[in-house]
Motif scaffolding. Structure first.
Motif, PDB file in Angstrom:
ATOM      1  N   VAL A 110      -3.050  10.226  -0.430  1.00 53.03           N
ATOM      2  CA  VAL A 110      -3.899   9.101  -0.826  1.00 53.03           C
ATOM      3  C   VAL A 110      -3.098   7.808  -0.683  1.00 53.03           C
ATOM      4  N   ALA A 111      -3.812   6.692  -0.585  1.00 54.38           N
ATOM      5  CA  ALA A 111      -3.174   5.375  -0.516  1.00 54.38           C
ATOM      6  C   ALA A 111      -3.662   4.540  -1.693  1.00 54.38           C
ATOM      7  N   THR A 112      -2.749   3.809  -2.320  1.00 55.57           N
ATOM      8  CA  THR A 112      -3.113   2.994  -3.483  1.00 55.57           C
ATOM      9  C   THR A 112      -2.254   1.733  -3.547  1.00 55.57           C
ATOM     10  N   THR A 113      -2.845   0.674  -4.096  1.00 57.63           N
ATOM     11  CA  THR A 113      -2.076  -0.563  -4.316  1.00 57.63           C
ATOM     12  C   THR A 113      -1.510  -0.604  -5.727  1.00 57.63           C
ATOM     13  N   ARG A 114      -1.981   0.295  -6.609  1.00 57.04           N
ATOM     14  CA  ARG A 114      -1.562   0.299  -8.017  1.00 57.04           C
ATOM     15  C   ARG A 114      -1.094   1.706  -8.401  1.00 57.04           C
ATOM     16  N   PRO A 115       0.105   2.101  -7.964  1.00 57.43           N
ATOM     17  CA  PRO A 115       0.562   3.481  -8.204  1.00 57.43           C
ATOM     18  C   PRO A 115       0.700   3.838  -9.682  1.00 57.43           C
ATOM     19  N   GLU A 116       0.879   2.830 -10.556  1.00 59.52           N
ATOM     20  CA  GLU A 116       1.007   3.159 -11.980  1.00 59.52           C
ATOM     21  C   GLU A 116      -0.271   3.787 -12.529  1.00 59.52           C
ATOM     22  N   THR A 117      -1.403   3.509 -11.883  1.00 56.13           N
ATOM     23  CA  THR A 117      -2.661   4.084 -12.381  1.00 56.13           C
ATOM     24  C   THR A 117      -2.836   5.550 -12.001  1.00 56.13           C
ATOM     25  N   ILE A 118      -1.900   6.086 -11.212  1.00 52.72           N
ATOM     26  CA  ILE A 118      -1.911   7.527 -10.927  1.00 52.72           C
ATOM     27  C   ILE A 118      -1.941   8.315 -12.233  1.00 52.72           C
ATOM     28  N   LEU A 119      -1.292   7.753 -13.255  1.00 55.27           N
ATOM     29  CA  LEU A 119      -1.194   8.436 -14.539  1.00 55.27           C
ATOM     30  C   LEU A 119      -2.558   8.625 -15.196  1.00 55.27           C
ATOM     31  N   GLY A 120      -3.565   7.850 -14.743  1.00 52.57           N
ATOM     32  CA  GLY A 120      -4.905   7.971 -15.306  1.00 52.57           C
ATOM     33  C   GLY A 120      -5.898   8.614 -14.358  1.00 52.57           C
ATOM     34  N   ASP A 121      -5.410   9.171 -13.232  1.00 57.78           N
ATOM     35  CA  ASP A 121      -6.314   9.804 -12.262  1.00 57.78           C
ATOM     36  C   ASP A 121      -7.001  11.029 -12.861  1.00 57.78           C
ATOM     37  N   THR A 122      -8.279  11.196 -12.512  1.00 59.35           N
ATOM     38  CA  THR A 122      -8.985  12.415 -12.921  1.00 59.35           C
ATOM     39  C   THR A 122      -9.668  13.090 -11.739  1.00 59.35           C
ATOM     40  N   ALA A 123      -9.423  12.563 -10.505  1.00 61.17           N
ATOM     41  CA  ALA A 123      -9.957  13.212  -9.297  1.00 61.17           C
ATOM     42  C   ALA A 123      -9.356  12.551  -8.072  1.00 61.17           C
ATOM     43  N   VAL A 124      -9.551  13.236  -6.937  1.00 63.11           N
ATOM     44  CA  VAL A 124      -9.326  12.642  -5.614  1.00 63.11           C
ATOM     45  C   VAL A 124     -10.684  12.677  -4.928  1.00 63.11           C
TER      46      VAL A 124
ATOM     47  N   VAL B 202      -8.933   8.874  -1.528  1.00 67.19           N
ATOM     48  CA  VAL B 202      -8.532   7.918  -2.559  1.00 67.19           C
ATOM     49  C   VAL B 202      -8.397   8.613  -3.900  1.00 67.19           C
ATOM     50  N   LYS B 203      -7.512   8.090  -4.720  1.00 65.95           N
ATOM     51  CA  LYS B 203      -7.364   8.562  -6.094  1.00 65.95           C
ATOM     52  C   LYS B 203      -8.479   7.954  -6.929  1.00 65.95           C
ATOM     53  N   VAL B 204      -8.935   8.657  -7.930  1.00 63.26           N
ATOM     54  CA  VAL B 204     -10.038   8.186  -8.773  1.00 63.26           C
ATOM     55  C   VAL B 204      -9.529   8.010 -10.201  1.00 63.26           C
ATOM     56  N   THR B 205      -9.578   6.742 -10.665  1.00 57.33           N
ATOM     57  CA  THR B 205      -9.118   6.411 -12.011  1.00 57.33           C
ATOM     58  C   THR B 205     -10.270   5.741 -12.753  1.00 57.33           C
ATOM     59  N   PRO B 206     -11.185   6.474 -13.326  1.00 60.80           N
ATOM     60  CA  PRO B 206     -12.407   5.897 -13.899  1.00 60.80           C
ATOM     61  C   PRO B 206     -12.173   4.803 -14.942  1.00 60.80           C
ATOM     62  N   SER B 207     -11.067   4.852 -15.651  1.00 60.61           N
ATOM     63  CA  SER B 207     -10.813   3.858 -16.700  1.00 60.61           C
ATOM     64  C   SER B 207     -10.288   2.539 -16.165  1.00 60.61           C
ATOM     65  N   HIS B 208      -9.898   2.496 -14.879  1.00 62.52           N
ATOM     66  CA  HIS B 208      -9.191   1.294 -14.409  1.00 62.52           C
ATOM     67  C   HIS B 208      -9.633   0.800 -13.037  1.00 62.52           C
TER      68      HIS B 208
ATOM     69  N   LEU C 202       0.872  -1.172   0.000  1.00 65.42           N
ATOM     70  CA  LEU C 202       0.000   0.000   0.000  1.00 65.42           C
ATOM     71  C   LEU C 202       0.913   1.226   0.000  1.00 65.42           C
ATOM     72  N   PHE C 203       0.820   1.993  -1.090  1.00 62.68           N
ATOM     73  CA  PHE C 203       1.703   3.152  -1.273  1.00 62.68           C
ATOM     74  C   PHE C 203       0.948   4.431  -0.866  1.00 62.68           C
ATOM     75  N   TYR C 204       1.547   5.201   0.009  1.00 61.65           N
ATOM     76  CA  TYR C 204       0.964   6.477   0.447  1.00 61.65           C
ATOM     77  C   TYR C 204       1.658   7.603  -0.329  1.00 61.65           C
ATOM     78  N   VAL C 205       0.872   8.393  -1.065  1.00 63.00           N
ATOM     79  CA  VAL C 205       1.431   9.404  -1.975  1.00 63.00           C
ATOM     80  C   VAL C 205       0.792  10.769  -1.688  1.00 63.00           C
ATOM     81  N   ASN C 206       1.637  11.794  -1.635  1.00 67.67           N
ATOM     82  CA  ASN C 206       1.151  13.164  -1.445  1.00 67.67           C
ATOM     83  C   ASN C 206       0.768  13.795  -2.783  1.00 67.67           C
ATOM     84  N   TYR C 207      -0.444  14.367  -2.829  1.00 69.58           N
ATOM     85  CA  TYR C 207      -0.872  15.180  -3.972  1.00 69.58           C
ATOM     86  C   TYR C 207      -0.895  16.625  -3.479  1.00 69.58           C
ATOM     87  N   ARG C 208      -0.137  17.513  -4.138  1.00 69.97           N
ATOM     88  CA  ARG C 208      -0.118  18.924  -3.729  1.00 69.97           C
ATOM     89  C   ARG C 208      -1.434  19.595  -4.128  1.00 69.97           C
ATOM     90  N   LEU C 209      -1.877  20.508  -3.285  1.00 67.58           N
ATOM     91  CA  LEU C 209      -3.088  21.257  -3.590  1.00 67.58           C
ATOM     92  C   LEU C 209      -2.782  22.310  -4.652  1.00 67.58           C
TER      93      LEU C 209
END
Length: 895
Positions: free
Chosen positions: A220-234, A277-283, A204-211
């Motif tokens: 946010v915490a995620t098990t699939r950090p590569e999908t950060i590239l497809g995030d469209t919301a928190v 949580v990070k939101v990756t609608p495609s994945h 479980l990777f904990y990642v800071n998103y700057r405001l």
């Protein structure tokens, strides 16, 4: 086929010679093909179609054996019996095999193009596709091969198109963009049922998103950090006060630098990770729903093969897992990686290739399944369909009550192509059962068929009615549908059984079958699942070569009960082969004692007690087996037949008959046992035939040549034994004789008790010993069987005395139900030698008890030794005390 003379019957049973001969005989006679008889209700099983890629494994062997048992039994019961075989085109599995072949040639399917690739597929099918069918024949499967079907045959293919078009026209098939399960290895969508979830330890990777526009961060915490590239919301939960002031603001997506909104949604679990949580609608399926509710864009970052696409920026072209590693390093270098924790979670894998699947928002074809599920639920709850064992009914209902729409499109070339054509002119869809030349809406010829094929399970769901000719109203469909039993493994209850019920009701308005029989899995002797990695796989074809088909069938069905796993070992196969040899040898003995002019008529008025006993026991077995077969308890039915033949018939009755053959007509004026021997053997062969078809046919045909009553051409079309049915075989009458059974039970108990005593005192097998039997009410029966008791128990003289007669001293007394057996010890052992041996054993035993007791009184031992070691010592002490008691009891026999 003609009956062999005894001199031509081999001393040893040769399965290979017998099996080939009789299977060909059955085929030539047409016994597997039923005739339509409107006056009779048929018994029908549609075989679960094995994959065209398959090679016979134990699962196939168990399915074929159980189904053949049912089919042969019903055929012998006089029912028009259809077992329709077939083969599945195996979608992904078959395409992968041919693609691997092409890879060895240095080409891909894309190099060939769709048309040439499909030509190669059909070439491969023609060369290898019938292997699994031929292997089923080696199992003795009495299928109607004249009706064999392939899922891509013209008839089933027409059924597939008809079903698709009808469901589409009803609005139950639709095309939409949804989150589906994507296999990067097979490069196709998968249904939920084709995904195997495994518990794995990940991170479980904990990642800071700057405001955006201000100082501050949201973690946010995620098990699939590569999908950060497809995030469209928190997203955060609207009730989470920690983030209330951030909702409506924006954050900066790490690495990419895209500004994304912070939204509030009830789907967020505040307890997971940081609650943000990070939101990756495609994945992700939950993220997809959040995206729909908040009108978020959907960014796909993956290529079909699992590599990163252009939306991944500098990571384009990397494998998804390599991207994960590099992205984490990048986050760490920018100070955005807060921490990494070990995390146990469920990961989906492709059931075909075991690759980790990717949730992927994709445009696919779906069936709106709930409207189809309701009638399928009703069919089971109202009793029209019975599931055996009953406990799976709850599982079935629970799944259907919570069912999700079924993704039916697959990105493959091999299979039933989706009957949809897209028009380049008007953009409309033409959906039809026949290949159209023009668009149904504007008449343009510029139409292109959907490139995808249907899920293999779509055609399989139509199997019970498509194989019988639907959508045409054929004679087979009218007579044989609905079918009777669907026998399969419990592991595909959802994959296949539930879908057959839904689609069968939808297409025909009828249930597809009235009984679902679910068998368990075959495990090794330790109860572990068989796998090549464990090296515990038993190849059924090798087993057939080594032990014979009948032995394999007996071994895998012995001890089976609906829905329960069973264990198979080499020892079980050897035991089954031993039973076949026992039956063969017993039959040779009977045949060898048939003389010219022998009459096989049984005179029931003058039968000796042992004849009445074996006929009574046979009647009880016939009744019990008939009841068990009707209740689908095939394992127990088989066990009872086995135990009757091995124990009561071979070990007891035949041994008694041998005395009568040896001594001829004695002072009791005994009649020949041959009529009873032949009758019991012939009836037992018919009882056993559904389980062991080859050896029973071979022996039955040899016996048939001697018998003087009318018999069928083959055992497989002879009547199955029943009692009390005047319309069937008149020889199968009830012969239950409770008094004969009671008296013979005493005789057998006497022999068994003496044999056990001989073993206990290690008496040489060849040595005769003296015996006294005390009997009152059972005395007449024991006196008539005295010769048998003497011979079978190796006792001489045998003296039968009354309860008041003088009994010998220093003797072993065995108290039985109906008699007492007294064995003078002097006749079995040297008394002085045995006393000395027992005293020595007692001394040693007492010394061991003293040693253990001293240890258990030692405070140092008790305080330092582990609890399990102390407990073992206490168990040893109890065992030694028990042994001492038994030794003293034995010594008392010699005083």
């Amino acid at each position: 086929m003609t009956q062999q003379k005894l001199s031509e019957i081999p001393k040893a049973y040769d399965p290979q010679h017998v099996e080939t001969k009789w299977y060909q005989f059955w085929l030539e006679k047409g016994y597997f093909t039923p005739k339509i008889d409107p006056q009779k209700k048929p018994f029908v099983i549609i075989m679960p179609p094995p994959n065209v890629t398959g090679e016979l494994h134990l699962g196939h062997a168990l399915t074929a054996t159980l189904e053949d048992i049912m089919i042969r039994w019903h055929r012998m019961m006089g029912d028009p019996t259809l077992w329709l075989p077939g083969i599945d085109h195996a979608g992904i599995a078959a395409q992968v095999i041919v693609e691997q072949m092409l890879a060895r040639e240095g080409v891909t399917r894309y190099d060939l193009g769709r048309e040439q690739f499909l030509e190669r597929m059909w070439q491969w099918i023609k060369q290898y596709g019938r292997a699994i069918a031929e292997q089923h024949k080696s199992l003795g499967a009495s299928c109607d091969w004249s009706r064999e079907r392939f899922t891509l045959d013209e008839g089933p293919s027409q059924a597939v198109r008809t079903t698709f078009v009808r469901l589409y026209e009803k609005g139950l098939i639709y095309q939409g963009k949804r989150i589906i399960n994507w296999c990067p290895r097979c490069t196709t969508a998968l249904s939920d049922l084709e995904v195997e979830h495994k518990e794995e330890t990940g991170h479980l990777f904990y990642v800071n998103y700057r405001l955006a526009g201000e100082d501050g961060i949201i973690t946010v915490a995620t098990t699939r950090p590569e999908t950060i590239l497809g995030d469209t919301a928190v997203a955060v939960n609207p009730k989470d006060k920690r983030y209330a002031n951030l909702v409506g603001k924006s954050a900066i997506l790490p690495v990419i630098g895209r500004e994304i909104p912070i939204v509030a949604n009830d789907a967020v679990n505040s307890e997971f990770g940081t609650g943000a949580v990070k939101v990756t609608p495609s994945h992700d399926p939950v993220d997809f729903e959040i995206g729909q509710q908040h009108d978020l864009p959907s960014v796909n970052i993956l290529n079909p093969d699992g590599t990163m696409n252009v939306n991944a920026g500098t990571y384009q072209g990397l494998d998804r897992f390599a991207c994960r590693e590099q992205l984490v390093d990048h986050l760490e270098s920018e100070g955005l990686l807060v921490k990494v924790e070990s995390h146990q979670h469920s990961v989906g894998h492709c059931c075909r290739c075991d690759s980790v699947i990717e949730p992927w928002a994709s445009k696919q074809w779906f069936i709106s399944i709930s409207p189809l599920a309701i009638p399928a639920i009703d069919a089971v709850t109202d009793g029209r369909i019975r599931i055996i064992p009953e406990r799976f009914t709850k599982v079935y209902l629970n799944w259907l009550e919570n069912i999700r729409d079924w993704c039916i499109s697959r990105q493959l070339w091999w299979g039933h192509r989706i009957p949809v054509w897209y028009c380049d002119e008007c953009g409309q869809l033409t959906v039809t059962t026949e290949d159209p030349l023009v668009c149904a809406h504007c008449g343009s010829s510029k139409i292109v068929q959907d490139p995808d094929v249907l899920d293999t399970w779509f055609s399989s769901a139509l199997w019970p009615h498509s194989t019988l000719g639907w959508p045409e109203q054929t004679e087979d469909l009218k007579y044989f549908h609905p079918t009777t039993v669907m026998e399969t493994g419990y592991d595909i209850l959802f994959f296949w059984v539930a879908r057959m019920i839904m689609m069968g009701l939808e297409n025909t308005g009828e249930i597809p079958f009235d009984t679902v029989y679910l068998h368990g899995l075959i495990r090794d002797e330790k109860g572990e699942k068989m796998s090549k990695m464990k090296g515990n796989v038993l190849n059924p074809l090798n087993a057939i070569d080594k032990y014979g088909t009948d032995a394999l069938r007996l071994a895998i069905s012995t001890g089976t009960s609906p829905g329960n796993d069973m264990r198979l070992s080499k020892g079980k196969l050897e035991a089954a082969r031993n039973f076949a040899n026992k039956l063969w040898n017993a039959s040779r003995f009977i045949l060898s004692n048939i003389e010219d002019g022998t009459s096989f008529e049984i005179n029931h008025e003058i039968l000796p007690i042992e004849d009445r006993w074996i006929l009574s026991r046979l009647s009880r077995i016939v009744d019990s087996v008939g009841s068990l077969m009707g209740d689908f308890q095939f394992g127990e039915a088989q066990r009872q037949i086995h135990d009757f033949l091995w124990g009561e018939f071979c070990d007891w009755y035949i041994e008694m008959a041998k005395l009568r053959f040896r001594d001829g007509t004695n002072e009791r004026g005994e009649i020949s046992p041959m009529p009873v021997l032949a009758h019991v053997l012939e009836t037992s062969l018919r009882l056993l035939h559904p389980f062991m078809p080859f050896i029973t046919e071979e022996i039955w045909q040899n016996l048939k040549g001697y018998l003087d009553y009318d018999m069928a051409e083959s055992i497989m079309v002879s009547p199955y034994p029943t009692t009390g049915d005047g319309d069937r075989d008149s020889r199968d009458r009830s012969e239950i004789d409770a008094e004969a059974e009671k008296q013979m039970t005493v005789v057998i108990d006497i022999v068994r008790a003496i044999r056990n005593a001989r073993a206990e005192f290690r008496v040489e097998p060849s040595k005769w010993i003296e015996a006294f039997v005390v009997a009152v009410q059972t005395r007449p029966a024991i006196e008539t069987q005295a010769q048998a008791i003497e011979s079978l128990a190796r006792v001489r003289p045998l003296t039968i005395i009354g309860s008041d007669d003088v009994r010998p001293d220093k003797a072993k007394t065995l108290v039985l139900d109906g008699a007492e057996v007294i064995l003078p010890m002097a006749g079995m052992v040297d008394l002085e030698t045995e006393r000395a041996r027992l005293k020595k054993e007692i001394d040693g035993n007492q010394a061991e008890i003293a040693r253990i007791e001293a240890r258990l009184k030692d405070e140092s031992f008790l305080s330092k030794a582990p609890a399990d070691v102390v407990e073992r010592e206490r168990e040893k002490l109890a065992t030694q005390h028990d042994r001492l008691m038994r030794l003293n009891e034995r010594l008392s026999d010699f005083r």
